[in-house]
Design an enzyme around this catalytic site. Sequence first.
Site, PDB file in Angstrom:
ATOM      1  N   LYS A   1       1.029  -1.195   0.110  1.00 45.30           N
ATOM      2  CA  LYS A   1       0.063  -0.016   0.096  1.00 45.30           C
ATOM      3  C   LYS A   1       0.749   1.452   0.097  1.00 45.30           C
ATOM      4  CE  LYS A   1      -4.213  -2.191   2.184  1.00 45.30           C
ATOM      5  NZ  LYS A   1      -4.921  -1.969   3.248  1.00 45.30           N
TER       6      LYS A   1
ATOM      7  N   ASP B   1     -10.326   2.253   2.538  1.00 45.54           N
ATOM      8  CA  ASP B   1     -10.286   1.471   3.662  1.00 45.54           C
ATOM      9  C   ASP B   1     -11.156   2.298   4.762  1.00 45.54           C
ATOM     10  OD1 ASP B   1      -9.031  -0.667   3.161  1.00 45.54           O
ATOM     11  OD2 ASP B   1      -7.110  -0.039   3.570  1.00 45.54           O
TER      12      ASP B   1
HETATM   13  P1  NDP Z   1       0.824  -2.926  10.576  1.00 44.80           P
HETATM   14  O1  NDP Z   1       1.697  -3.989  10.849  1.00 44.80           O
HETATM   15  O2  NDP Z   1       0.968  -1.406   9.965  1.00 44.80           O
HETATM   16  O3  NDP Z   1       0.325  -2.288  12.100  1.00 44.80           O
HETATM   17  C1  NDP Z   1       0.653  -2.861  13.202  1.00 44.80           C
HETATM   18  C2  NDP Z   1       0.112  -2.189  14.575  1.00 44.80           C
HETATM   19  O4  NDP Z   1      -0.503  -3.223  15.365  1.00 44.80           O
HETATM   20  C3  NDP Z   1       1.224  -1.374  15.146  1.00 44.80           C
HETATM   21  O5  NDP Z   1       0.290  -0.396  15.576  1.00 44.80           O
HETATM   22  C4  NDP Z   1       1.681  -2.229  16.178  1.00 44.80           C
HETATM   23  O6  NDP Z   1       2.123  -1.664  17.451  1.00 44.80           O
HETATM   24  C5  NDP Z   1       0.406  -3.150  16.658  1.00 44.80           C
HETATM   25  N1  NDP Z   1       0.622  -4.333  17.262  1.00 44.80           N
HETATM   26  C6  NDP Z   1       0.930  -5.395  16.384  1.00 44.80           C
HETATM   27  N2  NDP Z   1       1.149  -6.330  17.495  1.00 44.80           N
HETATM   28  C7  NDP Z   1       0.641  -6.185  18.652  1.00 44.80           C
HETATM   29  C8  NDP Z   1       0.366  -6.709  19.889  1.00 44.80           C
HETATM   30  N3  NDP Z   1       0.802  -7.867  20.269  1.00 44.80           N
HETATM   31  N4  NDP Z   1      -0.072  -5.849  20.731  1.00 44.80           N
HETATM   32  C9  NDP Z   1      -0.372  -4.489  20.713  1.00 44.80           C
HETATM   33  N5  NDP Z   1      -0.221  -3.909  19.663  1.00 44.80           N
HETATM   34  C10 NDP Z   1       0.281  -4.679  18.642  1.00 44.80           C
HETATM   35  O7  NDP Z   1      -0.701  -3.707  10.203  1.00 44.80           O
HETATM   36  P2  NDP Z   1      -1.953  -2.973   9.329  1.00 44.80           P
HETATM   37  O8  NDP Z   1      -2.218  -1.544  10.110  1.00 44.80           O
HETATM   38  O9  NDP Z   1      -1.978  -3.153   8.227  1.00 44.80           O
HETATM   39  O10 NDP Z   1      -3.159  -4.016   9.905  1.00 44.80           O
HETATM   40  C11 NDP Z   1      -3.619  -3.959  11.297  1.00 44.80           C
HETATM   41  C12 NDP Z   1      -5.104  -5.014  11.257  1.00 44.80           C
HETATM   42  O11 NDP Z   1      -5.940  -4.438  10.452  1.00 44.80           O
HETATM   43  C13 NDP Z   1      -4.948  -6.277  10.831  1.00 44.80           C
HETATM   44  O12 NDP Z   1      -5.458  -7.189  11.550  1.00 44.80           O
HETATM   45  C14 NDP Z   1      -5.388  -6.535   9.285  1.00 44.80           C
HETATM   46  O13 NDP Z   1      -5.677  -7.659   8.782  1.00 44.80           O
HETATM   47  C15 NDP Z   1      -6.615  -5.494   9.559  1.00 44.80           C
HETATM   48  N6  NDP Z   1      -7.068  -4.839   8.638  1.00 44.80           N
HETATM   49  C16 NDP Z   1      -8.426  -5.082   8.033  1.00 44.80           C
HETATM   50  C17 NDP Z   1      -9.126  -4.374   7.143  1.00 44.80           C
HETATM   51  C18 NDP Z   1     -10.263  -4.850   6.451  1.00 44.80           C
HETATM   52  O14 NDP Z   1     -10.630  -4.432   5.277  1.00 44.80           O
HETATM   53  N7  NDP Z   1     -11.263  -5.277   7.615  1.00 44.80           N
HETATM   54  C19 NDP Z   1      -8.482  -3.420   5.914  1.00 44.80           C
HETATM   55  C20 NDP Z   1      -6.664  -3.365   6.663  1.00 44.80           C
HETATM   56  C21 NDP Z   1      -6.068  -3.897   7.775  1.00 44.80           C
HETATM   57  P3  NDP Z   1       3.673  -1.053  17.440  1.00 44.80           P
HETATM   58  O15 NDP Z   1       3.752   0.376  16.838  1.00 44.80           O
HETATM   59  O16 NDP Z   1       3.873  -0.939  19.023  1.00 44.80           O
HETATM   60  O17 NDP Z   1       4.402  -2.071  16.837  1.00 44.80           O
END
Ligand code: NDP
Length: 279
Positions: A80, A116
């Site tokens: 993206k 999104d």
């Molecule tokens: P990213 O990898 O860009 O973001 C990761 C985020 O999650 C960061 O803020 C990170 O925190 C946090 N994180 C990761 N692991 C943990 C944990 N164990 N506990 C707490 N925080 C955590 O992912 P995306 O933003 O691309 O996607 C996020 C979710 O959204 C996914 O589940 C994806 O499938 C879903 N999604 C769904 C869509 C839909 O159409 N339904 C569309 C787009 C996404 P830190 O900064 O501290 O690392």
Amino acid sequence: MRTVQYPIDFNVSDMTDLYTVFGNPIAHSKSPLIHAEFARQTGQRMVYTTTLAPLEHFADAVRAFQAEGGRGANVTVPFKEQAYALASARSERAEAAGAVNTLNFAAGEIYGDNTDGIGLVHDLTENQGFALAGKRILLLGAGGAARGVILPLLKRQPADLFIANRTASKALDLAGRFGCRGGGFDGLADRPFDLVINATAASLAGDLPPLPEGIYAPGALAYDMMYGRETPFMAAARARGARVADGLGMLVEQAAEAFFVWRGVRPETAPVIALLRSQ
Ligand code: NDP
């Protein structure tokens, strides 16, 4: 429905408009089914495939698809941000997200959009019956998914939008950019919200963000952007008395908005959500 792998070959009739979704991996994508249903429903003559783009050659894959007559595309993980960089023109919501999930090749340019956030807003307001104006919203996460939904949420004029993230500095940075509040999870205790959106990747790993007690106001909605199974976030919210929803509706609504960008027609989403839920 046809799956196209890279390098791309097309044998579809000249009369048929071609679309695809670029990702890596991509075999799991539900987008071909969703768009096939939209096309059937609205009588649009189009074919929508999946394209496994090589990790190092996303731009080449897009240009090859465009050169072969592709009309537009969706973009998913991990491309993206690269799609944002590749676009020669972008929508306001793509600029705000810093990411592009929809490409339109009209007029020879690569127009980048991000559907999104509006997909989430439509799912909340139309499918979940949750009006956002005046509500207290907690957004968990500061990654790509969180960034993409902030502007569309703020446009619905909530009373408050608080961004909380495991790495607090990222939430503070995002909050500063959008003029809202943010921080770590620890400062949330006994601050009730009407809507809590899990935009972290925690559910993908079966983890639960460490949320304190007291974040769910009476009648609150807990929304997990992940879909396909009950997540620890959903189970914990249910145990605390919140209403719960997953991200399947968001997936279908973001697709409907992309379909509108390409075709100028709004498909019905409810039957497609029901179809996916039945599978
Ligand atoms: P990213 O990898 O860009 O973001 C990761 C985020 O999650 C960061 O803020 C990170 O925190 C946090 N994180 C990761 N692991 C943990 C944990 N164990 N506990 C707490 N925080 C955590 O992912 P995306 O933003 O691309 O996607 C996020 C979710 O959204 C996914 O589940 C994806 O499938 C879903 N999604 C769904 C869509 C839909 O159409 N339904 C569309 C787009 C996404 P830190 O900064 O501290 O690392």
